[in-house]
Write a protein that holds these residues in place. Structure first.
Motif, PDB file in Angstrom:
ATOM      1  N   ALA A  24       0.874  -1.330  -0.071  1.00  0.00           N
ATOM      2  CA  ALA A  24       0.043   0.037   0.083  1.00  0.00           C
ATOM      3  C   ALA A  24       0.811   1.279   0.035  1.00  0.00           C
ATOM      4  O   ALA A  24       0.503   2.319  -0.557  1.00  0.00           O
ATOM      5  CB  ALA A  24      -0.911  -0.114   1.138  1.00  0.00           C
ATOM      6  N   ALA A  25       1.901   1.356   0.662  1.00  0.00           N
ATOM      7  CA  ALA A  25       2.989   2.287   0.965  1.00  0.00           C
ATOM      8  C   ALA A  25       3.563   2.552  -0.542  1.00  0.00           C
ATOM      9  O   ALA A  25       3.613   3.761  -0.970  1.00  0.00           O
ATOM     10  CB  ALA A  25       3.701   2.235   1.893  1.00  0.00           C
ATOM     11  N   GLU A  26       3.972   1.619  -1.267  1.00  0.00           N
ATOM     12  CA  GLU A  26       4.443   1.736  -2.456  1.00  0.00           C
ATOM     13  C   GLU A  26       3.768   2.106  -3.487  1.00  0.00           C
ATOM     14  O   GLU A  26       4.096   2.911  -4.544  1.00  0.00           O
ATOM     15  CB  GLU A  26       5.237  -0.059  -2.947  1.00  0.00           C
ATOM     16  N   LYS A  27       2.307   1.454  -3.362  1.00  0.00           N
ATOM     17  CA  LYS A  27       1.293   2.070  -4.305  1.00  0.00           C
ATOM     18  C   LYS A  27       0.975   3.319  -4.069  1.00  0.00           C
ATOM     19  O   LYS A  27       0.839   4.407  -5.077  1.00  0.00           O
ATOM     20  CB  LYS A  27       0.048   1.182  -3.917  1.00  0.00           C
ATOM     21  N   LYS A  28       1.068   3.990  -2.829  1.00  0.00           N
ATOM     22  CA  LYS A  28       0.639   5.627  -2.476  1.00  0.00           C
ATOM     23  C   LYS A  28       1.808   6.264  -3.023  1.00  0.00           C
ATOM     24  O   LYS A  28       1.732   7.276  -3.875  1.00  0.00           O
ATOM     25  CB  LYS A  28       0.716   5.669  -0.911  1.00  0.00           C
ATOM     26  N   GLN A  29       3.124   5.824  -2.759  1.00  0.00           N
ATOM     27  CA  GLN A  29       4.463   6.549  -3.397  1.00  0.00           C
ATOM     28  C   GLN A  29       4.269   6.515  -5.136  1.00  0.00           C
ATOM     29  O   GLN A  29       4.640   7.486  -5.577  1.00  0.00           O
ATOM     30  CB  GLN A  29       5.749   5.912  -2.971  1.00  0.00           C
ATOM     31  N   ARG A  30       3.995   5.386  -5.561  1.00  0.00           N
ATOM     32  CA  ARG A  30       3.846   5.223  -7.048  1.00  0.00           C
ATOM     33  C   ARG A  30       2.737   6.321  -7.706  1.00  0.00           C
ATOM     34  O   ARG A  30       2.956   7.085  -8.526  1.00  0.00           O
ATOM     35  CB  ARG A  30       3.441   3.841  -7.546  1.00  0.00           C
ATOM     36  N   GLU A  31       1.597   6.369  -6.792  1.00  0.00           N
ATOM     37  CA  GLU A  31       0.553   7.244  -7.288  1.00  0.00           C
ATOM     38  C   GLU A  31       1.026   8.719  -7.298  1.00  0.00           C
ATOM     39  O   GLU A  31       0.716   9.604  -8.109  1.00  0.00           O
ATOM     40  CB  GLU A  31      -0.556   6.945  -6.369  1.00  0.00           C
ATOM     41  N   GLU A  32       1.740   9.013  -6.237  1.00  0.00           N
ATOM     42  CA  GLU A  32       2.340  10.380  -6.057  1.00  0.00           C
ATOM     43  C   GLU A  32       3.319  10.710  -7.211  1.00  0.00           C
ATOM     44  O   GLU A  32       3.467  11.881  -7.769  1.00  0.00           O
ATOM     45  CB  GLU A  32       2.882  10.612  -4.656  1.00  0.00           C
ATOM     46  N   GLN A  33       4.356   9.827  -7.323  1.00  0.00           N
ATOM     47  CA  GLN A  33       5.074  10.073  -8.347  1.00  0.00           C
ATOM     48  C   GLN A  33       4.490  10.200  -9.875  1.00  0.00           C
ATOM     49  O   GLN A  33       4.567  11.193 -10.713  1.00  0.00           O
ATOM     50  CB  GLN A  33       5.994   8.869  -8.884  1.00  0.00           C
ATOM     51  N   TRP A  34       3.465   9.351 -10.025  1.00  0.00           N
ATOM     52  CA  TRP A  34       2.757   9.507 -11.162  1.00  0.00           C
ATOM     53  C   TRP A  34       1.963  10.637 -11.453  1.00  0.00           C
ATOM     54  O   TRP A  34       1.565  11.091 -12.420  1.00  0.00           O
ATOM     55  CB  TRP A  34       1.930   8.101 -11.795  1.00  0.00           C
ATOM     56  N   GLY A  35       1.312  10.853 -10.091  1.00  0.00           N
ATOM     57  CA  GLY A  35       0.565  12.122  -9.948  1.00  0.00           C
ATOM     58  C   GLY A  35       1.517  13.604 -10.596  1.00  0.00           C
ATOM     59  O   GLY A  35       1.083  14.391 -11.412  1.00  0.00           O
ATOM     60  N   LYS A  36       2.669  13.557 -10.366  1.00  0.00           N
ATOM     61  CA  LYS A  36       3.593  14.448 -10.719  1.00  0.00           C
ATOM     62  C   LYS A  36       3.923  14.507 -12.149  1.00  0.00           C
ATOM     63  O   LYS A  36       3.948  15.360 -12.701  1.00  0.00           O
ATOM     64  CB  LYS A  36       4.854  14.598  -9.742  1.00  0.00           C
ATOM     65  N   ILE A  37       4.012  13.214 -12.717  1.00  0.00           N
ATOM     66  CA  ILE A  37       4.231  12.929 -14.074  1.00  0.00           C
ATOM     67  C   ILE A  37       3.036  13.555 -14.894  1.00  0.00           C
ATOM     68  O   ILE A  37       3.277  14.265 -15.864  1.00  0.00           O
ATOM     69  CB  ILE A  37       4.635  11.596 -14.479  1.00  0.00           C
TER      70      ILE A  37
END
Length: 543
Positions: A222-235
């Motif tokens: 879940a933490a990895e998913k959240k981090q990934r969502e934040e990164q892709w949100g910036k992208i």
């Protein structure tokens, strides 16, 4: 034969078992309490509040045991303490409680035999009260797990819709406040207590470490998913802002180029008379209508053949082909279509057009000839070189759309759905720009500016007769003037123009009827007849 087939189909439909559709409903609130027993049984009480719109017969509940050896028993239902009839069909339970336009609360009671899993150190309750087969949305769902005695849960968590919804209570109970759970969602719950609370025989394997490790893995994921969502949100944000800036630049480029072309066209503009251009009147109609040429354009084309002396009027409804060579391919094709296919002689009676199209055997030929004529008219327009070069901006837009496309897939896969929507809108914009952006050059803009007023007003009625006649034919073909209902104003009407209005009404009637016959023939001819744990779960519904 057709009646027999139709009757057989109707009879077959009547004999087929039809699904029974439930009334419209919503499950406003659901509370499930699972009381764990020391012997390993689980006593479950469910309270479901339904709001019905229309007539209904009752509610349904699907209860599917999770692991091998577990079983659902003693299912019963009540409303305000009054017993309700329950009927079982496999794993589906129907609770009968009929009514109309009501909000009801049904309490459901059942026992899960062997619902616990026992180990040397802990006993766990790992259960899906619903899974992705659930057909209804729970608007407010709460599940509470109660231990056999006051204690403290060793570990408690949930999967999917139940993740991070657990609350540990003082008595050792665990409450999962899930709120709204959409249909077809999973949400298994998992609670483990000290094995000493249960006297059911277990195995010697210790399980707590495994459960805690799985919880940690779930949290890490879940933490990895959240981090990934934040990164892709910036992208997604950077991508959207950059692509939007490019879209604005392309739009501004197009506007500026259009304005400059308009200035140049205004400088070379002569008078307000009909354009002195080599393009034919059908070509001008196609140019202004984006290539669309219906029966009105055919009427204008026929009248233009008369104006040019390519066919001769012998009476209002009779026209003779003259031995003259047309200026354009589409004029030659139209003459051959009318005289070789339809009249099959050098004399055409206007009524022959509709009679020809009425014959279903001719419908396909008529449509092909019409299509071929339109293509030749568009070919003439293309050969006029009225459009400026636009390769750079169109390729830029097309390649940008192509470059954005993978992100329209990657963004939602990484949980950034809002940016996906923006990217899809930008892709659509760039694709449309790449396909539709065809700026006129100075000559094309000058022609457009002269013809555009003819689609809106009748200022040309004061022109010289030859220009007025051309303007009349253009308006008929462009759909601005209907010779059947909008005759040329009598105040400016010459005998020649009056003649064209009259014969235009004849052509309009026959071409319109011909198009209707061939369209009906085409449509009639083309019709034809023709659970997160790998087990357990359930859902709710109504009937």
């Amino acid at each position: 034969m057709k009646k027999w087939v139709t009757g057989s189909i109707i009879l077959l439909i009547l004999l087929l078992p039809l699904p029974v559709y439930a009334a419209d409903y919503s499950i406003e609130e659901t509370n499930i309490t699972a009381s764990l027993q020391a012997d390993g049984k689980v006593m479950v009480e469910e309270s479901h509040t339904y709001a019905f719109d229309g007539e209904f017969n009752g509610i349904t509940r699907t209860l599917i045991p999770k692991q091998q050896g577990s079983e659902i028993t003693d299912v019963r239902a009540e409303e305000n303490g009054k017993a309700l009839e329950v009927e079982r069909e496999g794993d589906l339970y129907k609770v009968y409680r009929g009514g109309s336009d009501e909000t009801i609360t049904v309490d459901l009671f059942y026992t899960i035999e062997n619902g616990m899993e026992h180990y040397a150190d802990v006993s766990q309750f790992y259960w899906p009260f619903f899974d992705d087969r659930n057909e209804s949305t729970y608007e407010d769902l709460t599940i509470t797990v109660v231990p056999p005695a006051q204690t403290e849960a060793k570990v408690a968590f949930g999967y999917d819709a139940a993740y991070e919804t657990e609350q540990l209570l003082d008595d050792g109970s665990v409450r999962y406040e899930m709120g709204e759970v959409p249909a077809n969602e999973k949400g298994d719950i998992r609670v483990a207590y000290d094995a000493s609370l249960f006297y059911a025989a277990g195995n010697t394997k210790e399980m707590l470490g495994t459960i805690l490790a799985e919880k940690k893995s779930l949290d890490d994921e879940a933490a990895e998913k959240k981090q990934r969502e934040e990164q892709w949100g910036k992208i997604g944000a950077i991508l959207t802002v950059s692509a939007t800036a490019l879209a604005v630049l392309l739009y501004g480029y197009g506007l500026r180029r259009r304005k400059m072309t308009g200035w140049d066209a205004e400088r070379i503009k002569g008078g307000s008379l009909f354009p002195d251009h080599s393009m034919s009147i059908p070509g001008m109609i196609s140019f202004m209508k984006g290539g669309y040429m219906n029966h009105k354009a055919l009427t204008a084309a026929m009248l233009d053949l008369v104006r040019k002396g390519l066919i001769e009027e012998q009476s209002k409804k009779v026209y003779k082909r003259l031995d003259r060579h047309p200026d354009h391919e589409h004029e030659q094709q139209l003459i051959e279509w009318l005289y070789d296919d339809i009249a099959q002689s050098d004399t055409l009676y206007i009524d022959d057009i509709e009679r020809y199209a009425k014959n279903k055997e001719n419908s396909e030929t008529y449509r092909k000839r019409h299509h071929s004529w339109q293509k030749l008219v568009r070919k003439e327009v293309k050969e006029q070189s009225l459009y400026a070069s636009s390769a750079v901006p169109r390729w830029t837009a097309g390649l940008t759309a192509l470059g954005l496309f993978p992100f329209a897939i990657l963004l939602p896969l990484n949980g950034t759905f809002l940016w996906m929507i923006f990217v899809i809108l930008l892709i659509i914009y760039f694709l449309l720009f790449s396909i539709a952006y065809k700026p006129l050059n100075v000559e094309g803009r000058s022609l457009y500016d002269q013809l555009q007023p003819l689609k809106k007003d009748d200022d040309w009625e004061t022109w010289e007769e030859e220009d007025r006649l051309k303007a009349l034919l253009f308006q008929i073909g462009a759909g601005k003037r209907d010779p059947l209902s909008q005759p040329f104003p009598s105040s400016t009407q010459s005998s020649e123009i009056a003649t064209y209005v009259v014969i235009g009404s004849y052509f309009e009637t026959n071409f319109s009827d011909a198009q209707r016959h061939t369209t009906v023939s085409a449509s009639s001819g083309s019709s034809s007849s023709g659970g997160g744990t790998g087990g357990g779960g359930g859902g709710s519904g109504a009937f």
